[in-house]
Design a protein around this motif. Structure first.
Motif, mmCIF file in Angstrom:
data_model
loop_
_atom_site.group_PDB
_atom_site.id
_atom_site.type_symbol
_atom_site.label_atom_id
_atom_site.label_comp_id
_atom_site.label_asym_id
_atom_site.label_seq_id
_atom_site.Cartn_x
_atom_site.Cartn_y
_atom_site.Cartn_z
ATOM 1 N N MET A 1 11.812 7.199 11.546
ATOM 2 C CA MET A 1 10.796 6.179 11.742
ATOM 3 C C MET A 1 9.869 6.180 10.546
ATOM 4 O O MET A 1 9.330 7.198 10.171
ATOM 5 N N SER A 2 9.676 5.042 9.969
ATOM 6 C CA SER A 2 8.790 4.932 8.820
ATOM 7 C C SER A 2 7.506 4.242 9.230
ATOM 8 O O SER A 2 7.463 3.485 10.185
ATOM 9 N N VAL A 3 6.434 4.478 8.494
ATOM 10 C CA VAL A 3 5.127 3.918 8.807
ATOM 11 C C VAL A 3 4.603 3.194 7.590
ATOM 12 O O VAL A 3 4.620 3.726 6.487
ATOM 13 N N THR A 4 4.157 1.965 7.819
ATOM 14 C CA THR A 4 3.559 1.210 6.732
ATOM 15 C C THR A 4 2.188 1.777 6.439
ATOM 16 O O THR A 4 1.356 1.928 7.328
ATOM 17 N N SER A 5 1.928 2.115 5.200
ATOM 18 C CA SER A 5 0.677 2.769 4.853
ATOM 19 C C SER A 5 -0.487 1.804 4.952
ATOM 20 O O SER A 5 -0.358 0.606 4.712
ATOM 21 N N GLU A 6 -1.617 2.321 5.291
ATOM 22 C CA GLU A 6 -2.818 1.519 5.432
ATOM 23 C C GLU A 6 -3.360 1.131 4.055
ATOM 24 O O GLU A 6 -3.426 1.941 3.140
ATOM 25 N N THR A 7 -3.704 -0.117 3.922
ATOM 26 C CA THR A 7 -4.241 -0.580 2.649
ATOM 27 C C THR A 7 -5.749 -0.403 2.633
ATOM 28 O O THR A 7 -6.414 -0.560 3.655
ATOM 29 N N PRO A 8 -6.323 -0.063 1.491
ATOM 30 C CA PRO A 8 -7.759 0.179 1.440
ATOM 31 C C PRO A 8 -8.562 -1.108 1.594
ATOM 32 O O PRO A 8 -9.698 -1.069 2.019
ATOM 33 N N ARG A 9 -7.965 -2.229 1.271
ATOM 34 C CA ARG A 9 -8.706 -3.475 1.289
ATOM 35 C C ARG A 9 -7.913 -4.564 1.959
ATOM 36 O O ARG A 9 -6.723 -4.720 1.706
ATOM 37 N N ARG A 10 -8.526 -5.328 2.823
ATOM 38 C CA ARG A 10 -7.826 -6.435 3.459
ATOM 39 C C ARG A 10 -7.665 -7.590 2.474
ATOM 40 O O ARG A 10 -8.529 -7.823 1.639
ATOM 41 N N PRO A 11 -6.553 -8.323 2.569
ATOM 42 C CA PRO A 11 -6.338 -9.432 1.635
ATOM 43 C C PRO A 11 -7.329 -10.565 1.868
ATOM 44 O O PRO A 11 -7.814 -10.780 2.987
ATOM 45 N N ALA B 1 11.594 -9.066 10.760
ATOM 46 C CA ALA B 1 10.524 -8.448 11.548
ATOM 47 C C ALA B 1 9.770 -7.412 10.724
ATOM 48 O O ALA B 1 8.538 -7.300 10.828
ATOM 49 N N ASN B 2 10.481 -6.664 9.888
ATOM 50 C CA ASN B 2 9.811 -5.668 9.047
ATOM 51 C C ASN B 2 8.901 -6.313 8.018
ATOM 52 O O ASN B 2 7.851 -5.763 7.678
ATOM 53 N N VAL B 3 9.283 -7.485 7.501
ATOM 54 C CA VAL B 3 8.396 -8.217 6.589
ATOM 55 C C VAL B 3 7.111 -8.603 7.318
ATOM 56 O O VAL B 3 6.001 -8.459 6.777
ATOM 57 N N HIS B 4 7.240 -9.067 8.548
ATOM 58 C CA HIS B 4 6.053 -9.418 9.339
ATOM 59 C C HIS B 4 5.223 -8.175 9.646
ATOM 60 O O HIS B 4 3.982 -8.264 9.700
ATOM 61 N N ARG B 5 5.864 -7.031 9.860
ATOM 62 C CA ARG B 5 5.105 -5.802 10.104
ATOM 63 C C ARG B 5 4.258 -5.435 8.892
ATOM 64 O O ARG B 5 3.097 -5.042 9.020
ATOM 65 N N ARG B 6 4.853 -5.550 7.703
ATOM 66 C CA ARG B 6 4.102 -5.213 6.498
ATOM 67 C C ARG B 6 2.935 -6.173 6.295
ATOM 68 O O ARG B 6 1.826 -5.756 5.917
ATOM 69 N N MET B 7 3.161 -7.448 6.543
ATOM 70 C CA MET B 7 2.068 -8.424 6.416
ATOM 71 C C MET B 7 0.985 -8.157 7.446
ATOM 72 O O MET B 7 -0.219 -8.239 7.134
ATOM 73 N N ALA B 8 1.393 -7.841 8.675
ATOM 74 C CA ALA B 8 0.406 -7.560 9.723
ATOM 75 C C ALA B 8 -0.400 -6.315 9.392
ATOM 76 O O ALA B 8 -1.622 -6.260 9.622
ATOM 77 N N ALA B 9 0.261 -5.293 8.821
ATOM 78 C CA ALA B 9 -0.442 -4.067 8.466
ATOM 79 C C ALA B 9 -1.513 -4.337 7.415
ATOM 80 O O ALA B 9 -2.637 -3.830 7.509
ATOM 81 N N ARG B 10 -1.188 -5.138 6.409
ATOM 82 C CA ARG B 10 -2.159 -5.442 5.365
ATOM 83 C C ARG B 10 -3.266 -6.352 5.892
ATOM 84 O O ARG B 10 -4.435 -6.198 5.546
#
Length: 388
Positions: free
Chosen positions: A1-11, A64-73
């Motif tokens: 299981m991989s985890v999308t890292s938290e970004t320091p700044r919201r887009p 779905a993974n692309v949407h996960r990365r966008m949602a995380a950011r």
């Protein structure tokens, strides 16, 4: 299981608008994939539907993974990739897809994402294109896209309660497996001691008793022969006891650590096996032992079943995970569920929250990955490790 890292700044609004355009475009693909899912489900009785589904599910997961990365950011918090590993083999992979709850959540998410794209995302794009609505777009876009990201996160990631429930279930299963494995190991040790060392010690006692009787009958030559037999039996019993001890925790592992012990295993192989071990320290002894025996089982399978000309092993510790990869260039087609050896390795690793994954297409190569989350201690120097 991989985890999308938290970004320091919201887009900002510009990047969020780009997300809206991208998601709007992907919504067409999602609608097409949803139709493919339905067609595949209807045709599943004719087998061709199963082929369609096995092809459609990875494509759905990629989007779905692309949407996960966008949602995380967008949300500024990680959105995990919760899919279970999908092993090789058509039917094995199909079964893995079917029993993975996230597969069905993806299916429900697809029409929701399509509707959300043509409401929220389309509104963002329209507001961005208008001169009069530019002011509204600047302030409304972050709120609209966070709402869209929240919808994606709700469907595409497990909630904290669900993760805790899964964790409890996993711990229950691994605890039961660990207990069963420990009981089996105790039975094996008892059998090895009974059939090996104990039998030899009984023979030793009988030889010494006969030697004593020979001395009483004043037959020293027979007594000497019986004593020599007793010494040979003692040596064999010591060898049996050492073999049992090696099965519990090999001395080479205690002396040289995991890297050295794996190198020793590779040297004993008839097939050339290269070892690339880069471990800055040593894991706890139980973890070290579990990984060692897992690698040993993989190498034994290479020698017995693979028909390989070469093998390789890599050992790494990255991001708090000890990872051992064992590969060969053999015929492939390895099935971890076909025998008891690999199932035993899975149980050993599961006791430490570890996993084993197998990639073995027909024709090879076979790549087996063992992963155990753990910390490493400082390297230890032992007397048998060589001079300082």
């Amino acid at each position: 299981m991989s985890v999308t890292s938290e970004t320091p700044r919201r887009p900002g609004p510009f990047l969020l608008t780009w997300y809206a355009v991208a998601q709007l475009g992907m919504s067409i693909a999602l609608l097409a994939l949803f139709i493919v899912w339905v067609v595949g489900g209807v045709l599943a009785v004719l087998w061709v539907g199963l082929v369609i589904l096995v092809a459609a599910i990875p494509a759905t997961r990629a989007i779905a993974n692309v949407h996960r990365r966008m949602a995380a950011r967008t949300l500024g918090s990680p959105v995990p990739d919760p899919y279970r590993p999908a092993p090789g083999g058509f039917f094995t992979r199909l079964r893995a897809y079917a029993v993975d709850p996230m597969t069905w959540r993806d299916l429900v998410w697809m029409p929701v994402a399509f509707v959300a794209s043509f409401t929220i995302n389309l509104v963002v794009v329209i507001l961005a294109l208008g001169v009069v609505t530019w002011f509204i777009w600047w302030f409304a876009t972050p709120w609209l896209m966070r709402a869209r990201a929240s919808v994606d996160r709700w469907f595409l990631a497990y909630s904290r309660t669900e993760r805790l429930e899964q964790r409890v279930q996993l711990l229950t299963e691994t605890r039961a497996d660990a207990v069963d494995h420990s009981a089996a190991e105790l039975r094996r040790l008892e059998r090895d001691l009974h059939d090996g060392a104990q039998a030899r010690l009984v023979a030793l006692s009988m030889s010494l008793g006969m030697a004593e009787a020979a001395f009483d009958t004043e037959d020293p030559e027979q007594a000497r022969q019986l004593v020599r037999d007793a010494r040979a039996t003692t040596t064999a019993a010591i060898g049996d006891l050492r073999s049992v001890v090696r099965g519990i925790h090999p001395p080479v592992l205690a002396d040289r650590g995991l890297s050295g012990a794996v190198e020793a295993l590779a040297l004993d192989m008839a097939v050339p096996v290269t070892v690339d071990a880069r471990l800055p320290g040593r894991p706890l002894a139980p973890v070290e032992s579990a990984v060692y025996f897992g690698v040993a089982e993989c190498l034994a399978n290479i020698g017995k079943h693979s028909g390989a000309r070469n093998g390789w092993i890599t050992l790494r510790h990255e991001d708090g995970v000890l990872r051992a990869v064992v590969g060969d260039d053999g015929r492939g087609g390895a099935d971890p569920g076909a025998g008891t050896g690999m199932l035993g390795v899975m149980r050993r690793l599961a006791a430490f929250d570890g996993t084993l994954s197998v990639s073995s297409p027909a024709g090879g190569p076979t790549i087996i990955t063992l992963e155990v989350p753990c910390d490493l201690s400082s390297p230890k120097t032992t007397p048998s490790s060589g001079p300082a």
